[in-house]
Scaffold this motif. Sequence first.
Motif, PDB file in Angstrom:
ATOM      1  N   PHE A 160       0.833  -1.209   0.000  1.00  0.00           N
ATOM      2  CA  PHE A 160       0.000   0.000   0.000  1.00  0.00           C
ATOM      3  C   PHE A 160       0.868   1.260   0.000  1.00  0.00           C
ATOM      4  O   PHE A 160       0.793   2.068  -0.901  1.00  0.00           O
ATOM      5  CB  PHE A 160      -0.964  -0.029   1.189  1.00  0.00           C
ATOM      6  CG  PHE A 160      -1.921  -1.179   1.128  1.00  0.00           C
ATOM      7  CD1 PHE A 160      -3.089  -1.065   0.400  1.00  0.00           C
ATOM      8  CD2 PHE A 160      -1.637  -2.390   1.757  1.00  0.00           C
ATOM      9  CE1 PHE A 160      -3.971  -2.132   0.310  1.00  0.00           C
ATOM     10  CE2 PHE A 160      -2.517  -3.456   1.676  1.00  0.00           C
ATOM     11  CZ  PHE A 160      -3.688  -3.336   0.952  1.00  0.00           C
ATOM     12  N   THR A 198      -5.725   2.314   4.462  1.00  0.00           N
ATOM     13  CA  THR A 198      -7.063   2.513   5.011  1.00  0.00           C
ATOM     14  C   THR A 198      -8.036   1.651   4.197  1.00  0.00           C
ATOM     15  O   THR A 198      -7.683   1.130   3.135  1.00  0.00           O
ATOM     16  CB  THR A 198      -7.449   4.001   5.000  1.00  0.00           C
ATOM     17  OG1 THR A 198      -7.167   4.539   3.709  1.00  0.00           O
ATOM     18  CG2 THR A 198      -6.661   4.774   6.060  1.00  0.00           C
ATOM     19  N   PRO A 199      -9.258   1.477   4.726  1.00  0.00           N
ATOM     20  CA  PRO A 199     -10.133   0.452   4.146  1.00  0.00           C
ATOM     21  C   PRO A 199     -10.454   0.622   2.659  1.00  0.00           C
ATOM     22  O   PRO A 199     -10.575  -0.392   1.939  1.00  0.00           O
ATOM     23  CB  PRO A 199     -11.400   0.562   5.007  1.00  0.00           C
ATOM     24  CG  PRO A 199     -10.889   1.025   6.345  1.00  0.00           C
ATOM     25  CD  PRO A 199      -9.788   1.980   6.011  1.00  0.00           C
ATOM     26  N   GLY A 200     -10.590   1.842   2.197  1.00  0.00           N
ATOM     27  CA  GLY A 200     -10.903   2.021   0.775  1.00  0.00           C
ATOM     28  C   GLY A 200      -9.780   1.511  -0.118  1.00  0.00           C
ATOM     29  O   GLY A 200     -10.017   0.962  -1.200  1.00  0.00           O
ATOM     30  N   GLN A 201      -8.556   1.690   0.311  1.00  0.00           N
ATOM     31  CA  GLN A 201      -7.409   1.214  -0.462  1.00  0.00           C
ATOM     32  C   GLN A 201      -7.332  -0.307  -0.460  1.00  0.00           C
ATOM     33  O   GLN A 201      -6.902  -0.922  -1.438  1.00  0.00           O
ATOM     34  CB  GLN A 201      -6.132   1.840   0.106  1.00  0.00           C
ATOM     35  CG  GLN A 201      -6.098   3.345  -0.135  1.00  0.00           C
ATOM     36  CD  GLN A 201      -5.567   4.133   1.030  1.00  0.00           C
ATOM     37  OE1 GLN A 201      -5.064   3.596   2.003  1.00  0.00           O
ATOM     38  NE2 GLN A 201      -5.685   5.449   0.936  1.00  0.00           N
ATOM     39  N   THR A 203      -9.971  -2.328  -0.263  1.00  0.00           N
ATOM     40  CA  THR A 203     -11.023  -2.741  -1.202  1.00  0.00           C
ATOM     41  C   THR A 203     -10.531  -2.590  -2.636  1.00  0.00           C
ATOM     42  O   THR A 203     -10.745  -3.484  -3.473  1.00  0.00           O
ATOM     43  CB  THR A 203     -12.277  -1.877  -0.971  1.00  0.00           C
ATOM     44  OG1 THR A 203     -12.656  -1.967   0.400  1.00  0.00           O
ATOM     45  CG2 THR A 203     -13.424  -2.330  -1.864  1.00  0.00           C
TER      46      THR A 203
END
Lengths: 309, 309
Positions: A160, A198-201, A203
Motif C-alpha cells: 500500500f 485505510t479500508p478504501g485502499q 477494497t
Amino acid sequence: MGARENGLPDTTPADGLPAEVEIWEVGARDGLQNESTTVPLDVKLEFLDRLADAGLTTLEATSFVHPKWVPQLADAEDLLARLDRRPGVAYPVLVPNERGLDRALRAGVEHVAVFASATESFARRNLNRSLDEQFAMVDPVITRARAEGLQVRGYVSMCFGDPWEGPVPREQVVAVGKRLLDLGCHRLSLGDTIGVATPGQVTALLAAFGDPDPLAVHFHDTYGQALANTLAALRSGVRVVDSSAGGLGGCPYAESATGNLATEDLVWMLDGLGIRHGVDLDALATTSAWLADHLDRPSPSRVVRALRG
Amino acid sequence: MGARENGLPDTTPADGLPAEVEIWEVGARDGLQNESTTVPLDVKLEFLDRLADAGLTTLEATSFVHPKWVPQLADAEDLLARLDRRPGVAYPVLVPNERGLDRALRAGVEHVAVFASATESFARRNLNRSLDEQFAMVDPVITRARAEGLQVRGYVSMCFGDPWEGPVPREQVVAVGKRLLDLGCHRLSLGDTIGVATPGQVTALLAAFGDPDPLAVHFHDTYGQALANTLAALRSGVRVVDSSAGGLGGCPYAESATGNLATEDLVWMLDGLGIRHGVDLDALATTSAWLADHLDRPSPSRVVRALRG
C-alpha cells in the motif's frame, strides 16, 4: 469469567461476510523476529504448544533467514527438531532463498513461505536487489519447493505505502503477486508492512486482483487501521487473515513499522460478526499475557489488556 | 515531514460513504474526566485553543457534573469564563441535571449535552435511579434548555453491552434514544461505553433506529474495535463521529472502559477514504503528544505514537 460475557456474539455472519475465517498466526515468526528481547527456545516451544492448544491451526513457526539478519530466530533448526507437531496443525516456515530452503527441507518442513517486495526501494533495502532481480532469488525457491511437494505461500511486502516511495501503484502490486501465483504459490499474503493503508485502499487493491480465493491479508497496526482494514478485506471475500498473538511483531527493516494485527482483537471482531475461527479467546489471551511477561512489556493487544491487564 | 507522505489519501470517498464527517471532539471532557492526573486550568485552556487551531469545530469543553463525582472538571465555571471562544467553533458542555443546567446557563453556554443509560443497571450505578426514573431527571433539563434556545445533544450509554447485564436489547436502546429525540435533542450519540461492540452490531443498531441523520456514534477502544465500528457506522449513513484527541478518556464508572477512539486514528482513516473533516493531522498529533507529556504517559493513539513517538 468467560471472555465474552460482556460481549455480543452473533450466530450468523452479516451479509457479504464469510462464514469462516482461517487465522494464519504469525506471532512466533513475524512477531518474535522483531522483538528486542530474544526469547529462549523453551519459551518458543511452549508458545507454539499453547497456540495450538488455543485452537490455532496454522502457526508460522520460524524463519530460515540468515541469523546475522534475524538473530532472534537463529535457533530455527533446534526449534523444528524439538517441536511437537500436532495433527491438524500446519507449521510453515519463512525461507528467503535457496539456502534457506535447503535448511527447511533438512528440517522436514511441509509448508514454506517466500517473500517479495512490491517496491523497488524495499527490494533494495531488504534484499539488496532490484525489483526484477528479487525474482531471480525467489523463483527457484518456489519451483524447487513445489517440486519437493511443499505448499508455498508468497508474501508481498509494501502493498500500500512504502516509506521511501510513498503510495504504491496497485498494478505494480498485482504484477508482483501474480508472478508469485504463476510460479506456484498456493496463496498470496498482501502485506501493509508499514501500516498506512485505510479500508478504501484495501477494497481497491483486492478488486484489482479480482478473485479473492488465493489471497490473504497481513496488516500492521502502526496507524491503528489494521482491524478496519481487515473488515474491508472480509467484505471483499478474503477468508485468510494473518495476525499475531498479543499483537507481537513488526518488520525490523521498515521505518515506523509496529506490531501486527493482534489475533485476540481479530477474534473479538470475528466472534461479534458470527464468523467461525476455532480459537479459544481466553486461552489465547492468557498465552499472550504469559509471553508479554517473558518480554517484560505489556501486550499491545487491546483485548489482552482488557481481559488480562 | 507531513503526516501523510507515506500515506495514500484518496480524493473521493468510496461508494456508500459520506463526503464529509463532523468530528465531535470529546477529549477535554470525556477524555480529561477519566485521567488520574488532574490537568491545570491553563493547560486545559491551551488544549482547547490548540484543538481549535488544528481545525476541530466542535469541542466538548467540560462538564457540570458535581465536582464530587468528577473532580478533574471542578473548574468548569473558571474554564468557561476564561475560554477564548472562536468564531465557528461550538463548545458544548455536559449537564447531568437541572442544577448543572443552571450552572451552564450562568456560564453563557449555547450547547449542552445530557445523558441517559440504555440499561437499568448502569442507570442505577451511574445515576442512582431506575431506567424510568432517569427521565424524571433528564426530561426537564432538555425541556428547559430548549426553551432557553440551546442546542441539546443526548448521549445514550451502554448501547451494545453492559458490564452487569451483558448484551443490551436493541429495542431498549431505540426506546431510550427516541425518547430523548422526542423531548427535543437535536442529535443522539450512541455510546459503546465499555467498548465491546463489533461492526455487525453497529450496523444492526443503526438499522433499528432507521434514519441516521440525527445519530452520532461514540466508541471506546477497550477491545480494539472502535475504528472498525466507526467504519460500519459511516457505511450506515452516520456523519457525526465522537473521538478524543490522542485517545484520552473513558468512563470512570464502567468496569474496564478504556480510552475513546483517538481522533488522530479516525482522521487517518477519513483521509485515506477521501472523506473531508477539516482537521490538520500534524497539528493535532503534536497537541496530543504535548498533552500526553502533561499527563506523564504515552498517548494511546497509534497515529500519535507513529508520528510523534
